[in-house]
Motif scaffolding. Sequence first.
Motif, short mmCIF file in Angstrom:
data_model
loop_
_atom_site.label_atom_id
_atom_site.label_comp_id
_atom_site.label_asym_id
_atom_site.label_seq_id
_atom_site.Cartn_x
_atom_site.Cartn_y
_atom_site.Cartn_z
N GLY A 53 -40.61 -89.67 58.40
CA GLY A 53 -41.52 -88.57 58.67
C GLY A 53 -41.85 -87.78 57.43
O GLY A 53 -42.09 -88.36 56.35
N TYR A 54 -41.80 -86.44 57.56
CA TYR A 54 -42.16 -85.55 56.44
C TYR A 54 -41.09 -84.49 56.27
O TYR A 54 -40.66 -83.85 57.24
CB TYR A 54 -43.51 -84.87 56.69
N ARG A 95 -43.57 -87.09 52.11
CA ARG A 95 -43.33 -88.18 53.05
C ARG A 95 -41.95 -88.75 52.75
O ARG A 95 -41.59 -88.98 51.60
CB ARG A 95 -44.41 -89.26 52.91
N PRO A 111 -40.71 -85.88 62.36
CA PRO A 111 -40.94 -87.32 62.55
C PRO A 111 -42.44 -87.64 62.56
O PRO A 111 -43.27 -86.81 62.93
CB PRO A 111 -40.32 -87.61 63.92
N PHE A 112 -42.77 -88.87 62.15
CA PHE A 112 -44.16 -89.30 62.19
C PHE A 112 -44.76 -89.13 63.58
O PHE A 112 -45.95 -88.82 63.74
CB PHE A 112 -44.29 -90.77 61.76
N GLU A 113 -43.91 -89.33 64.62
CA GLU A 113 -44.42 -89.25 65.98
C GLU A 113 -44.94 -87.85 66.33
O GLU A 113 -45.69 -87.69 67.29
CB GLU A 113 -43.32 -89.62 66.98
N THR A 115 -46.81 -86.01 64.36
CA THR A 115 -47.98 -85.71 63.52
C THR A 115 -49.20 -86.39 64.14
O THR A 115 -49.07 -87.31 64.97
CB THR A 115 -47.78 -86.21 62.07
#
Length: 410
Positions: A53-54, A95, A111-113, A115
């Motif tokens: 994720g970030y 990232r 988490p990427f989820e 975004t």
Amino acid sequence: MLSVEEQSAKVLSAARPLEAEAVPIAQAAGRTLAADVHARVDVPLFDNSAMDGYAVIFTDVEGATAEHPMELHVIADLPAGSTAEPELRAGFAARIMTGAPVPRTATAVVPFEHTRDGLQAWDAPAIVTRAPARAGANIRRHGEELHAGAVVAPAGTVLGALQLTGIAAAGIDTVQVRRRPRAAVISTGTELAAPGADLARGQIPESNSVLLASMCAEAGAEVISVDTVADEDAAFTALLQRALRAGRADVVVTSGGVSAGAHEVVKNVLRDRIEFVAVAMQPGRPQAFGRIDDALVFGLPGNPASVAASFEAFVRPALLALQGREAVRRPTLRVAVTTGWRSPAGRQQYVPVTLDRSDPVAWTARPAAADGSSGAHLAAGLARADAYAVVPAEVSAVAAGDLIDVMLLS
């Protein structure tokens, strides 16, 4: 007759742990720790990301929702193993992949989820649509599992895949383990012929050496010799001396020749060197045990079912004790039996059984022999056994539906 417990106590009092040796962890599977293992490094070694994720400053994204997203400028890409240390300021993000070091100025990982566009080119903006639950979210903190010097695994631990993984993760490459006991197996009997051989009248296929060598190896021993010998005193003496020469064997296990017959070769040769006793068990009543030089010497009966039960009662616990194991007994469960049988009064009975595990909350057991019997001469039924029903000496009959303690073999 001695009870099983009395004979076992004599055996275990003589089975003192062997010396320790250092081995690489790649060669330590199945071995027993001789000393506590202490972590060489902190686990984790550094703050790292628990998610892809970030890395962000929590206050930048606090309150972000799908209706009110927060957009951040991405200034770095941090894969696992990265040595970079970007400094985040308000409105910045990096990232980051799972396991990568988290920048010191980051206070959460999104988490990427959570975004809008998920995984994308690292230098594209990060649009956060769901805020982390709290500051520090999705960050594994330095040393949160354990610190250098903490005990990873105590002495007496049997090293399996999970234990070795934990030890490796703590930065350890070598461990102190007990030396594997060296075991010599001698099967006696003039009637014995090699498995698969053409049999003359009075001969039977020899199986005890296969049984004992396999059981010794399964108990962690190094099997240094496996021999079969006729009922000839001189031939048996030569094999025993070879096994004991220069301290080669820590344990010698013989089968046959310990009863009251006229051709009991083990008893003839060793009657003045080890103790021959009757034990209140069935099968396995005649037993011999003692120490010769530095080796523990076991004389077991000759019938395969007697050999197997005797090994479980006396030899296996001794082999594990030599390795410094804390638990030397098989695990037991109490289960219902589906078939009844007679049990000899005054003797603890060991009946090979097959377990039905199809109902996980109500296992059942039945005798492994095809005819449901439990005699000392039975051998073929051992192939179907995965446990022993252990019937107390005071019980003379077992009925279908009775609850019996079973000793698990697998």
